[in-house]
Design an enzyme around this catalytic site. Structure first.
Site, PDB file in Angstrom:
ATOM      1  N   SER A 603       0.329  -0.811   7.336  1.00 20.29           N
ATOM      2  CA  SER A 603       1.621  -1.172   6.772  1.00 20.29           C
ATOM      3  C   SER A 603       1.615  -2.659   6.429  1.00 20.29           C
ATOM      4  CB  SER A 603       2.749  -0.791   7.740  1.00 20.29           C
ATOM      5  OG  SER A 603       4.001  -0.873   7.105  1.00 20.29           O
ATOM      6  N   ASP A 678       3.810   9.323   1.511  1.00 24.30           N
ATOM      7  CA  ASP A 678       4.375   8.150   2.184  1.00 24.30           C
ATOM      8  C   ASP A 678       5.695   7.746   1.524  1.00 24.30           C
ATOM      9  OD1 ASP A 678       4.943   5.675   3.292  1.00 24.30           O
ATOM     10  OD2 ASP A 678       2.864   5.009   3.295  1.00 24.30           O
ATOM     11  N   HIS A 710       3.947   7.830   6.160  1.00 21.97           N
ATOM     12  CA  HIS A 710       3.476   6.453   6.313  1.00 21.97           C
ATOM     13  C   HIS A 710       2.465   6.304   7.446  1.00 21.97           C
ATOM     14  CE1 HIS A 710       3.416   2.220   5.689  1.00 21.97           C
ATOM     15  NE2 HIS A 710       3.989   1.929   6.834  1.00 21.97           N
TER      16      HIS A 710
END
Length: 732
Positions: A603, A678, A710
């Protein structure tokens, strides 16, 4: 390649970086080695090596309840002992009407407490919810549910539940035994994909976790209404059907139109709904809804699109009309209200507000005219959890970092101000639950050497230990874990690190090192928890002869506003400078092979990993970037514009962080990993980076998880980290 002036200055600062004295957890070099199935969440044996915990532990008045085996245990908190009552699944089955019995299993159904005073719990069973009165030992009502039912929110009394189905909001009242299920009331009927009710809004930023808010007595239900019709949808494709199916994700990207949110109030007695008259502009954020105790006023923390101003406004619950602005908070960087007003017990006009206005998150006492009565807590530390009040309403309870940024302790303070008192002095991480009446706490404690200890304390009267978890690593080889501080790139800010040493470490040998990075807001990776917060993959790589290093750079959480806000409008710069000071520290260690340094993150950490590989390709040989933000123009408004401002206002900042423009700088081996569905960092980011690399004639590697969002969760997480492990062992 010539070094820029910034790079020269940065190297000069890092050359002066020294590590302050560190601590270490001694290794246990004898014993078996772990597998990924044992170390990773989702692994077949993970919970055999996870510290023991108390299942479902929560308060019910001054009683606490939890699941033990096949029983629901009900304990009276009364100091150093516990009075125990047990209910088994068989006991409950005997009380259920025909056709509603629990399935015969070894595990008790999951549950949650509803009404602290009446002993009411809701049991989650297949096909419905069961209301159970533990004190009266009887089933009180049933709720029918199905897989389309979402966002359940029970009224304070517990006899009604609000829920969302097909974008509309409903309220159901539990049917009495023998009468079947009562029909649900449709609060809204015009919900669509672009007009949704009763769901969390604003991308779940600003502490928003749900979309419905019951009034204290259950007479009214406030709810979010979100119009997404002005947001251009991003396709999320399901590739499993014979013909792939595309679903729209209404994802407002930085600089584009945002969704419009309003707040409705449904009155159960009249069936009437009113909407708050929040006015123009419509592009703003309605956050942290809270009710006055008398149910007459709904308070909203309203944040402007620029996110540099927060108005705490009051609205009439009967008409929806604006009443007054209590106060306004501004910040030259950004404001981020995360917590609603909390009223003092028995008061309709005094409340606690959390704010970082002095640079640290603290508690402030206000009245409903907007008058600041006093700042209750103060100091260069953060309140991380406001727990509540004592029975008399004269003292506050909270968790904070006062002892250390690496620890959390539970404190009390007189509302009139004064010195804080630490009620949990043992060094480490205390996660606490205050009883509803403020007389007792559940303390879930960890430290580098304590896997988990659960204590129930009657404040001022004594404690009862509910659990002391055994060391789950007994019989297995464990690497040495070192912790300490290094100096940031500014030459004056200490940064905390953890370093997992290679198993069977020999100081005469050279070892490769992997830097695990996040670096962004709302995350802290180095804490005084079990194993010094070292994760399972770090231990797995240590078994394979790697060291794993993590430092919480400036921009990360729980160190105050200035520590975090230094990244504003220039994401990836300060964090990267601090990470490179960490690398400089590693290079100063005689055992580190400076030609074999890798980096991995997910991320924001994926953004940092890619950025480090492109900027410092002469340092990092291998990188693995998961779910990476590549171009902040393509990230959502709420998070992106808070830290970057809008692209129209900060084109230089967005340009500097746009990794698409630097695809040609890739030198080492970089693998990008992305979940195909995602909804947080959309797949577009890494796909466009691949396209840029094709055009630039650079050659990253790529891996996609078609069924994951994600994060890769569940059993497939073992596969993910085996993939990452193989990449490092093949190339580093």
């Amino acid at each position: 390649m010539k070094k820029t002036i910034f790079q020269q200055l940065f190297l000069s600062v890092c050359a002066l970086t020294v590590a302050l004295p560190c601590s270490a957890q001694s290794p246990e070099t004898s014993g078996k080695e772990f597998t990924l199935e044992q170390l990773m969440p989702g692994g077949k044996e993970f919970y055999n090596f996870y510290p023991e915990y108390v299942v479902g532990l929560q308060w019910m008045g001054d009683n606490y309840v939890f699941i033990e085996g096949d029983d629901l245990v009900f304990n009276k908190a009364n100091g150093k002992s516990a009075q125990t009552t047990r209910f088994s699944a068989a006991d409950l089955n005997a009380l259920m009407p025909e056709g509603c019995k629990f399935q015969t299993t070894d595990a008790f159904p999951s549950f949650r407490t509803l009404d602290a005073g009446r002993g009411l719990v809701v049991l989650f069973t297949q096909g419905g919810l069961v209301g159970f009165d533990m004190l009266a030992r009887k089933v009180t009502y049933l709720f029918d549910t199905n897989e389309e039912t979402a966002s359940l929110d029970f009224s304070p009394v517990g006899d009604r539940v609000a829920y969302v189905r097909n974008h509309n909001l409903y309220i159901a009242r539990g049917g009495k035994l023998g009468e079947g299920m009562s029909r649900a009331i449709a609060v809204t009927i015009d919900g669509t994909e672009t007009l949704v009710y009763g769901q969390a809004v604003h991308q779940r930023e600003f502490g928003i976790e749900k979309g419905t808010f019951w009034s204290p007595k259950g007479s009214c239900l406030a709810f979010y209404r979100m119009d997404q019709s002005m947001v251009k949808p991003t396709p999320i494709v399901d590739y499993h059907p014979l013909e792939a199916e595309s679903k729209p994700l209404y994802y407002p990207m930085a600089g584009t139109p945002s969704h419009h949110v309003t707040v409705g109030i449904y009155h159960l007695a009249t069936g009437k709904t009113v909407y708050l008259q929040t006015g123009e502009p419509k592009e703003k954020f309605l956050t942290n809804l809270s009710w006055s105790p008398d149910e007459n006023i709904l308070y909203v923390a309203e944040v402007n699109r620029a996110q540099n101003e927060c108005k705490v406004n009051a609205y009439d619950a009967e008409t929806g009309r604006f009443v007054r602005t209590l106060f306004v908070e501004t910040d030259k960087h950004y404001v981020e209200p995360l917590h609603p007003l909390t009223f003092l017990p028995g008061s309709n006009n005094q409340f606690i507000w959390q704010s970082r206005r002095d640079g640290w998150n603290h508690l402030y006492l206000y009245d409903t005219t907007g008058r600041l009565i006093r700042q209750v807590t103060k100091g260069e530390w953060e309140v991380t959890n406001f727990a509540g009040f004592d029975p008399k309403g004269t003292r506050l309870y909270f968790e904070s970092t006062e002892a250390s940024p690496l620890e959390r302790h539970f404190y009390c303070i007189d509302i009139k101000g004064g010195k804080t008192k630490d009620l949990t002095p043992e060094s480490g991480m205390h996660r606490t639950q205050l009883s509803p009446d403020g007389s007792a706490i559940i303390d879930i404690f960890q430290s580098p050497t304590v896997p988990r200890k659960v204590t129930v304390t009657n404040i001022g009267k004594g404690s009862h230990t509910l659990l002391e978890a055994k060391n789950p690593d007994t019989g297995y080889a464990m690497p040495e874990i070192r912790t300490g501080t290094i100096m940031a790139a500014d030459g004056q800010t200490p940064l905390y690190y953890k370093l997992t040493m290679p198993l069977h470490f020999d100081p005469a040998k050279k070892y490769p090192v992997i830097v695990y990075v996040y670096g962004g807001p709302h995350a802290q990776l180095v804490t005084k928890t079990w194993r010094s917060s070292v994760g399972g993959w770090d231990i797995y790589m240590a078994q394979k002869g790697y060291a794993v290093f993590t430092v919480d750079s400036r921009g990360s959480a729980n160190r105050g506003a200035a520590f975090e806000q230094v990244i504003h409008r220039r994401l990836g710069q300060t964090e990267m400078a601090d990470q490179m000071c960490g690398v400089d520290f590693l290079k100063s260690q005689s055992w580190v092979d400076a030609d074999r340094i890798g980096v991995h993150g997910w991320s924001y950490g994926g953004f940092m990993t890619t950025n480090l590989m492109l900027t410092h390709g002469d340092v990092f040989k291998v990188g693995v970037a998961g779910g990476p933000v590549i171009d902040w123009n393509r990230y959502e408004i709420m998070y992106g514009e808070r830290y970057f401002d809008a692209p129209q206002e900060n084109p230089e900042g967005y340009d500097a962080a746009n990794l698409l423009k630097r695809a040609g700088d890739l030198k080492g081996r970089l693998m990008l990993i992305h979940g195909a569905i995602d909804p947080v960092v959309v797949w577009q980011h890494s796909l466009l980076f691949l396209d840029a690399c094709v055009k630039a004639r650079t050659y990253p590697d790529y891996y996609v998880y078609p069924s994951h969002e994600h994060n890769v969760m569940g059993p497939d997480r073992v596969h993910l980290y085996e993939t990452i492990t193989r990449y490092f062992t093949d190339h580093l």
